[in-house]
Design a protein around this motif. Structure first.
Motif, mmCIF file in Angstrom:
data_model
loop_
_atom_site.group_PDB
_atom_site.id
_atom_site.type_symbol
_atom_site.label_atom_id
_atom_site.label_comp_id
_atom_site.label_asym_id
_atom_site.label_seq_id
_atom_site.Cartn_x
_atom_site.Cartn_y
_atom_site.Cartn_z
ATOM 1 N N PRO A 76 63.748 41.341 -40.154
ATOM 2 C CA PRO A 76 62.890 40.819 -41.244
ATOM 3 C C PRO A 76 63.583 39.566 -41.747
ATOM 4 N N VAL A 77 64.845 39.345 -41.520
ATOM 5 C CA VAL A 77 65.671 38.363 -41.924
ATOM 6 C C VAL A 77 65.951 37.289 -40.976
ATOM 7 N N GLY A 78 65.774 36.112 -40.997
ATOM 8 C CA GLY A 78 66.252 35.450 -40.095
ATOM 9 C C GLY A 78 65.542 34.022 -39.945
ATOM 10 N N PRO A 79 65.110 33.350 -39.085
ATOM 11 C CA PRO A 79 64.834 33.965 -37.723
ATOM 12 C C PRO A 79 65.947 34.513 -37.133
ATOM 13 N N ALA A 80 65.982 35.650 -36.460
ATOM 14 C CA ALA A 80 66.664 36.087 -35.658
ATOM 15 C C ALA A 80 66.326 37.299 -34.938
ATOM 16 N N PRO A 81 66.570 37.304 -33.602
ATOM 17 C CA PRO A 81 65.969 38.652 -32.828
ATOM 18 C C PRO A 81 66.675 39.681 -33.053
ATOM 19 N N ALA A 82 66.087 40.911 -32.942
ATOM 20 C CA ALA A 82 66.858 42.169 -32.554
ATOM 21 C C ALA A 82 67.454 42.343 -31.010
ATOM 22 N N HIS A 83 68.486 42.086 -31.340
ATOM 23 C CA HIS A 83 69.528 41.584 -29.874
ATOM 24 C C HIS A 83 69.348 42.762 -29.028
ATOM 25 N N ASN A 84 69.933 43.847 -29.261
ATOM 26 C CA ASN A 84 69.995 45.122 -28.487
ATOM 27 C C ASN A 84 68.510 45.534 -27.887
ATOM 28 N N PHE A 85 67.378 45.204 -28.751
ATOM 29 C CA PHE A 85 66.104 45.751 -28.372
ATOM 30 C C PHE A 85 65.763 44.608 -27.128
ATOM 31 N N ARG A 86 66.048 43.150 -27.434
ATOM 32 C CA ARG A 86 65.910 42.323 -26.585
ATOM 33 C C ARG A 86 66.553 42.567 -25.094
ATOM 34 N N ARG A 87 67.947 43.020 -25.298
ATOM 35 C CA ARG A 87 68.602 43.217 -23.989
ATOM 36 C C ARG A 87 68.080 44.405 -23.374
ATOM 37 N N ALA A 88 67.583 45.398 -24.085
ATOM 38 C CA ALA A 88 67.070 46.505 -23.323
ATOM 39 C C ALA A 88 65.698 46.065 -22.640
ATOM 40 N N ALA A 89 64.721 45.435 -23.377
ATOM 41 C CA ALA A 89 63.528 45.092 -23.003
ATOM 42 C C ALA A 89 63.609 43.987 -21.581
ATOM 43 N N GLU A 90 64.588 43.224 -21.760
ATOM 44 C CA GLU A 90 64.739 42.304 -20.611
ATOM 45 C C GLU A 90 65.534 42.711 -19.434
ATOM 46 N N GLY A 91 66.466 43.801 -19.794
ATOM 47 C CA GLY A 91 67.709 44.014 -18.790
ATOM 48 C C GLY A 91 67.180 45.028 -17.954
ATOM 49 N N GLY A 92 65.934 45.874 -18.173
ATOM 50 C CA GLY A 92 65.828 47.007 -17.605
ATOM 51 C C GLY A 92 66.669 48.358 -17.921
ATOM 52 N N ALA A 93 67.175 48.356 -19.163
ATOM 53 C CA ALA A 93 67.852 49.510 -19.677
ATOM 54 C C ALA A 93 67.182 50.752 -19.624
ATOM 55 N N PRO A 94 67.867 51.874 -19.302
ATOM 56 C CA PRO A 94 67.174 53.168 -18.996
ATOM 57 C C PRO A 94 66.910 53.776 -20.317
ATOM 58 N N VAL A 95 65.927 53.177 -21.105
ATOM 59 C CA VAL A 95 65.363 53.687 -22.179
ATOM 60 C C VAL A 95 63.894 53.362 -22.100
ATOM 61 N N ALA A 96 62.838 54.477 -22.326
ATOM 62 C CA ALA A 96 61.419 54.206 -22.079
ATOM 63 C C ALA A 96 60.939 53.687 -23.133
ATOM 64 N N LEU A 97 60.394 52.559 -23.139
ATOM 65 C CA LEU A 97 59.812 51.901 -24.566
ATOM 66 C C LEU A 97 58.349 51.916 -24.572
ATOM 67 N N HIS A 98 57.835 52.729 -25.508
ATOM 68 C CA HIS A 98 56.507 52.822 -25.572
ATOM 69 C C HIS A 98 55.924 51.900 -26.806
ATOM 70 N N GLU A 99 55.492 50.890 -26.713
ATOM 71 C CA GLU A 99 55.018 50.142 -27.879
ATOM 72 C C GLU A 99 53.751 50.307 -28.200
ATOM 73 N N MET A 100 53.411 50.685 -29.669
ATOM 74 C CA MET A 100 52.054 50.842 -30.184
ATOM 75 C C MET A 100 51.668 50.302 -31.319
ATOM 76 N N SER A 101 50.468 49.920 -31.635
ATOM 77 C CA SER A 101 49.992 49.459 -32.882
ATOM 78 C C SER A 101 50.068 50.465 -34.068
ATOM 79 N N LEU A 102 50.325 50.085 -35.478
ATOM 80 C CA LEU A 102 50.609 51.016 -36.310
ATOM 81 C C LEU A 102 49.305 51.839 -36.368
ATOM 82 N N GLY A 103 48.000 51.387 -36.014
ATOM 83 C CA GLY A 103 46.728 52.294 -35.904
ATOM 84 C C GLY A 103 47.058 53.161 -35.081
#
Length: 266
Positions: A76-103
């Motif tokens: 929320p402060v930046g602009p700056a990315p969430a670097h570890n999340f970006r690395r995980a999302a782009e690099g195929g880290a062995p973490v299952a990411l399930h993105e949902m809206s708040l609703g």
């Protein structure tokens, strides 16, 4: 009366490999809990978090997570990315990411609270949730004689750590700020740990308006500053400098590791 536990004891009692952990309320990141999980070296945690922010980023970087069901992960402060999340999302880290809206996440928790396997939700055709399966399998369709509807799978955390401004000895809690999904998360979870900024007499809590009733709560943790370096409404402000420092240092895996050693593990 509900047991009042220290932070380390509460994490030790409720979080272990394979635990599904709801962490914090929308707009209230429980850094104190996440950092204690990191310090205790727990792995293979399934995270459920509406506003992941930099807390989720840190849990990803520390290798805590097996999966994350989340509304967003950003700084929320930046602009700056969430670097570890970006690395995980782009690099195929062995973490299952399930993105949902708040609703969608609120509907999933509501289904869990109601004890049903799924809940109908408005269709969002044309969005990444449907067209690109950002939820990774958490949406489906159901047909009955009343018609066909998009549905979201029920979410039932093993434990919910909920931030409260006030709590009393019976575990009744007052949540200040946006409620978002927090009430249904407490109803859906098998156990609830209330992390309170202040312990107060029952009459004070009742006068403020109980948000989380004590009958849902398994234990209370009294931990002033529970959200720091984030801010708590009416208590303390966000530490913007800490956010900026983290963004600079987490830009590389090596920088993140040194930040973790200095600011969390020591």
């Amino acid at each position: 009366m509900r047991p009042v536990l220290g932070l380390a004891d509460a994490v030790r009692a409720h979080v272990r490999p394979g635990t599904r952990v709801y962490l914090g309320n929308f707009g209230a990141q429980l850094f104190c809990v996440g950092h204690e999980v990191i310090r205790q070296g727990v792995r293979d945690v399934d995270l459920v978090i509406a506003s992941g922010g930099l807390l989720m980023d840190q849990l990803l970087g520390a290798g805590v997570l097996r999966s994350a069901t989340f509304g967003h992960c950003w700084s929320p402060v930046g602009p700056a990315p969430a670097h570890n999340f970006r690395r995980a999302a782009e690099g195929g880290a062995p973490v299952a990411l399930h993105e949902m809206s708040l609703g969608l996440l609120t509907a999933a928790l509501t289904a869990g609270a109601w004890g049903v396997p799924f809940l109908p939700v408005p269709d969002r055709a044309g969005t990444g949730y449907v067209d690109e399966d950002w939820t990774r399998g958490l949406l489906d369709t159901a047909t009955c004689r009343f018609g066909t509807s998009r549905v979201v799978r029920a979410e039932v955390p093993d434990v919910a750590f909920v931030h409260a401004d006030l709590a009393d000895a019976d575990g009744n809690g007052v949540v200040r700020g946006p409620l978002g999904e927090v009430v249904v998360a407490a109803q859906a979870a098998r156990a609830v740990v209330l992390v309170a900024e202040e312990l107060a007499p029952a009459e004070t809590v009742r006068a403020a308006g109980i948000t989380i009733p004590g009958l849902l709560v398994s234990a209370v943790v009294h931990h002033p500053g529970a959200l720091a370096p984030d801010g708590a409404l009416g208590r303390y402000d966000r530490d913007v400098a800490a956010y900026e420092r983290y963004a600079r240092r987490a830009a590389t895996p090596e920088g993140f590791r040194s930040w973790l050693e200095e600011e969390v593990l020591t």
